[in-house]
Write a protein that holds these residues in place. Structure first.
Motif, PDB file in Angstrom:
ATOM      1  N   HIS A 252       1.438  14.139 -29.473  1.00  0.00           N
ATOM      2  CA  HIS A 252       0.713  14.961 -28.493  1.00  0.00           C
ATOM      3  C   HIS A 252      -0.737  15.199 -28.889  1.00  0.00           C
ATOM      4  O   HIS A 252      -1.371  16.144 -28.404  1.00  0.00           O
ATOM      5  CB  HIS A 252       1.480  16.264 -28.243  1.00  0.00           C
ATOM      6  CG  HIS A 252       2.866  15.985 -27.736  1.00  0.00           C
ATOM      7  ND1 HIS A 252       3.103  15.520 -26.461  1.00  0.00           N
ATOM      8  CD2 HIS A 252       4.075  16.009 -28.360  1.00  0.00           C
ATOM      9  CE1 HIS A 252       4.413  15.300 -26.320  1.00  0.00           C
ATOM     10  NE2 HIS A 252       5.012  15.583 -27.456  1.00  0.00           N
ATOM     11  N   CYS A 262       1.885  13.773 -19.515  1.00  0.00           N
ATOM     12  CA  CYS A 262       2.818  13.684 -20.633  1.00  0.00           C
ATOM     13  C   CYS A 262       3.989  14.641 -20.400  1.00  0.00           C
ATOM     14  O   CYS A 262       3.850  15.626 -19.676  1.00  0.00           O
ATOM     15  CB  CYS A 262       2.081  14.055 -21.921  1.00  0.00           C
ATOM     16  SG  CYS A 262       3.107  13.974 -23.390  1.00  0.00           S
ATOM     17  N   CYS A 264       5.020  16.821 -22.237  1.00  0.00           N
ATOM     18  CA  CYS A 264       4.730  18.157 -22.774  1.00  0.00           C
ATOM     19  C   CYS A 264       3.964  19.009 -21.775  1.00  0.00           C
ATOM     20  O   CYS A 264       3.736  20.186 -22.008  1.00  0.00           O
ATOM     21  CB  CYS A 264       3.950  18.054 -24.081  1.00  0.00           C
ATOM     22  SG  CYS A 264       2.229  17.559 -23.865  1.00  0.00           S
ATOM     23  N   CYS A 269      -1.899  12.350 -23.768  1.00  0.00           N
ATOM     24  CA  CYS A 269      -1.463  12.424 -25.163  1.00  0.00           C
ATOM     25  C   CYS A 269      -1.293  10.998 -25.706  1.00  0.00           C
ATOM     26  O   CYS A 269      -1.082  10.050 -24.944  1.00  0.00           O
ATOM     27  CB  CYS A 269      -0.126  13.140 -25.272  1.00  0.00           C
ATOM     28  SG  CYS A 269      -0.189  14.887 -24.841  1.00  0.00           S
TER      29      CYS A 269
HETATM   30 ZN   LIG Z   1       2.031  15.471 -24.750  1.00  0.00          ZN
END
Ligand SMILES: [Zn+2]
Length: 411
Positions: A252, A262, A264, A269
Motif C-alpha cells: 500500500h 486499491c 484498501c 498503491c
Molecule cells: Zn492499497
C-alpha cells in the motif's frame, strides 16, 4: 554473604541456566541434529555445561541423543543430539486468499501432518472460518485433546494484524474489517493454549529466514504477492513489526496518483501495479481470472508469447522500481521474492535488476542480493508454526518445569 546476596546469586545463576538452555534449544531447532562438540562451538559454552544442559533437555523430553556414524575410520561413533519433535508441538493455521491450511509441527520444524484445502476467493464469513478451522484442525489430529504436548497455535492471515491480541483491523481480500481473529480461533478450538496471530508475509519472511532462501541472513526484505502484496522485514535479525504489528504493508505504498483503485480504499498503491490483477489486465485477460489465468500467462511466456512476456516485463519494471525505494529506506542484505513474484522473477530478473541499478542508491544497491523464495506456498504456514514455537525456544526451562506435574498427573 547476607541472605539477600545469596538469593541474588541464585537468581543470577538461574537466569544464566535458562538462557543457556534457550541457546541449545535454538541451535537444535534451527540446525540439528548436532554433535556435542558442534554445540560447544556454536554456543561458546563449556563441554561440561553443554553435557548438563542436554541431560536436562533429554529428561524433559525436548531433546534426544543417538549414536551417529563413526567419523572416518576407527574410534567411537559421535553422539548426535536432536530436538525431539514430539516433545513440543504446535498447531499452525493459514488463512490465504485461495486456500486454508493446518499443520501439526514439532520442535525442530518437523511437519507431522499438513492439510490444505482450496477455497473460493472473496468474502469469508468469520462463522464459516471458525467452522472450517475446527474441521481442518480435526483432520490433522485433534491436537487440543493432548494439550500436555500442544504448546500453542500460530495463525497466518492475509491481512493487517495487531500482534498483542490477533485483532485484524483490515483484510481486504477476505472482506474483513475489525475481526477479533485470535479470539475467534481460540473459541473455535475450545483451547486455553495461547493463539498467536501474524500477517502472512511477516511469517513467510520468518520461515524463509529460518529454513528457506535466507538462512543465516539478518537483514531481509521478503515480498510476496498474489492478488494482494505483502512484505515481511527483518532488521539485525529481529522482525520489524512496528508499534502495533502493522509494519511491512509495502503493497500500500502510494506509487501512482493516476493508478487504479486499491482494495484498501486508496488509489494507485504498489499492489495495483504489481499484483495479480494488473498482470492479468496487461496480458489482456479478465482481471478476476484468478490463479488459472495467471498460470496460463506464465505457460504462454515460457513459449515466448510476446504479449505475456511484455505484461510480465511491465510487472517486473514496477516491482524493481518499488524495491529500489525499499532498498534505499531499509538497506537489506537480501530480498526474497515469494508467491507470484518468485515466478515473475524467473522471466524478468534482468528488468528487476536494471530498475534497482537505476533507482537504488549505489552503496545500498551493491550489498543487496535477490532470490526467489525456497519454501513455496507453505512458507507462511511454516512461519506460523515458528511463531507458536517461539515461547519454548525463548525459555525452554518454563516448559521443562511443567513436565513433572504432567508425568505425575498421568501416572
Ligand atoms: Zn492499497
Amino acid at each position: 554473604l547476607a541472605a539477600s546476596q545469596i538469593a541474588s546469586v541464585g537468581q543470577r545463576s538461574e537466569t544464566i541456566r535458562r538462557s543457556n538452555l534457550s541457546a541449545i534449544v535454538r541451535e537444535l531447532h534451527a540446525h540439528g541434529p548436532l554433535s556435542r562438540s558442534e554445540l560447544v562451538a556454536r554456543t561458546g559454552l563449556t563441554r561440561s555445561a553443554v553435557r548438563g544442559l542436554i541431560g536436562e533437555l533429554s529428561v524433559g523430553g525436548l531433546a534426544t541423543e543417538r549414536s551417529g556414524a563413526p567419523l572416518g575410520g576407527p574410534g567411537r561413533p559421535s553422539v548426535l543430539v536432536a530436538a525431539n519433535p514430539a516433545g513440543a508441538e504446535v498447531l499452525a493455521i493459514e488463512i490465504a486468499v485461495d486456500s486454508l491450511a493446518a499443520a501439526i509441527v514439532g520442535l525442530g520444524g518437523q511437519v507431522a501432518r499438513l492439510v490444505r484445502v482450496e477455497r473460493p476467493r472473496g468474502h469469508l464469513a468469520v462463522d464459516d472460518l471458525v467452522h472450517d478451522v475446527r474441521e481442518l484442525a480435526g483432520q490433522v489430529g485433534n491436537p487440543w485433546d493432548q494439550s500436555d504436548r500442544l504448546l500453542g497455535i500460530g495463525v497466518a492471515v492475509v491481512g493487517m494484524v495487531r500482534r498483542s491480541d490477533g485483532f485484524v483491523p483490515l483484510a481486504p481480500n477476505l472482506g474483513w474489517h475489525d475481526v477479533p481473529l485470535g479470539e475467534a480461533i481460540a473459541g473455535a478450538l475450545g483451547t486455553a493454549a495461547p493463539v498467536a496471530v501474524a500477517n502472512e508475509a511477516d511469517l513467510g519472511a520468518l520461515a524463509e529466514l529460518r529454513r528457506g532462501a535466507a538462512v543465516g541472513e539478518r537483514d531481509l526484505l521478503y515480498i510476496s504477492g498474489e492478488v494482494g502484496v505483502g512484505g515481511g522485514l527483518f532488521v539485525g535479525g529481529r522482525p520489524l513489526t512496528g508499534a502495533a504489528g502493522f509494519a511491512g504493508e509495502v503493497g500500500h505504498m502510494p506509487v501512482n496518483p493516476d493508478g487504479a483503485m486499491c482494495g484498501c480504499g486508496s488509489r494507485g498503491c504498489w499492489e495495483t501495479e504489481i499484483g495479480e490483477r494488473a498482470l492479468l489486465q496487461r496480458a489482456g485477460r479478465p482481471i478476476d481470472g484468478g490463479r488459472e489465468a495467471v498460470e496460463s500467462i506464465l505457460a504462454a511466456a515460457a513459449q515466448q508469447d510476446a504479449v505475456s512476456l511484455t505484461a510480465l516485463n511491465e510487472t517486473g519494471r514496477w516491482l524493481g522500481r518499488g524495491l529500489a525505494g525499499l532498498v534505499n529506506a531499509l538497506n537489506p542484505r537480501m530480498i526474497v521474492l515469494g508467491g507470484l513474484f518468485g515466478r515473475v522473477y524467473f522471466f524478468v530478473a534482468p528488468t528487476i535488476k536494471e530498475q534497482l541499478d537505476r533507482f537504488a542508491l549505489p552503496a545500498a544497491r551493491e550489498v543487496v542480493r535477490l532470490a526467489p523464495a525456497a519454501l513455496g506456498v507453505n512458507a507462511p504456514l511454516l512461519g506460523a508454526a515458528e511463531l507458536a514455537l517461539e515461547p519454548v525456544l525463548a525459555d525452554p526451562a518454563a516448559w521443562l518445569s511443567r513436565t513433572p506435574q504432567r508425568m505425575l498427573a498421568s501416572a
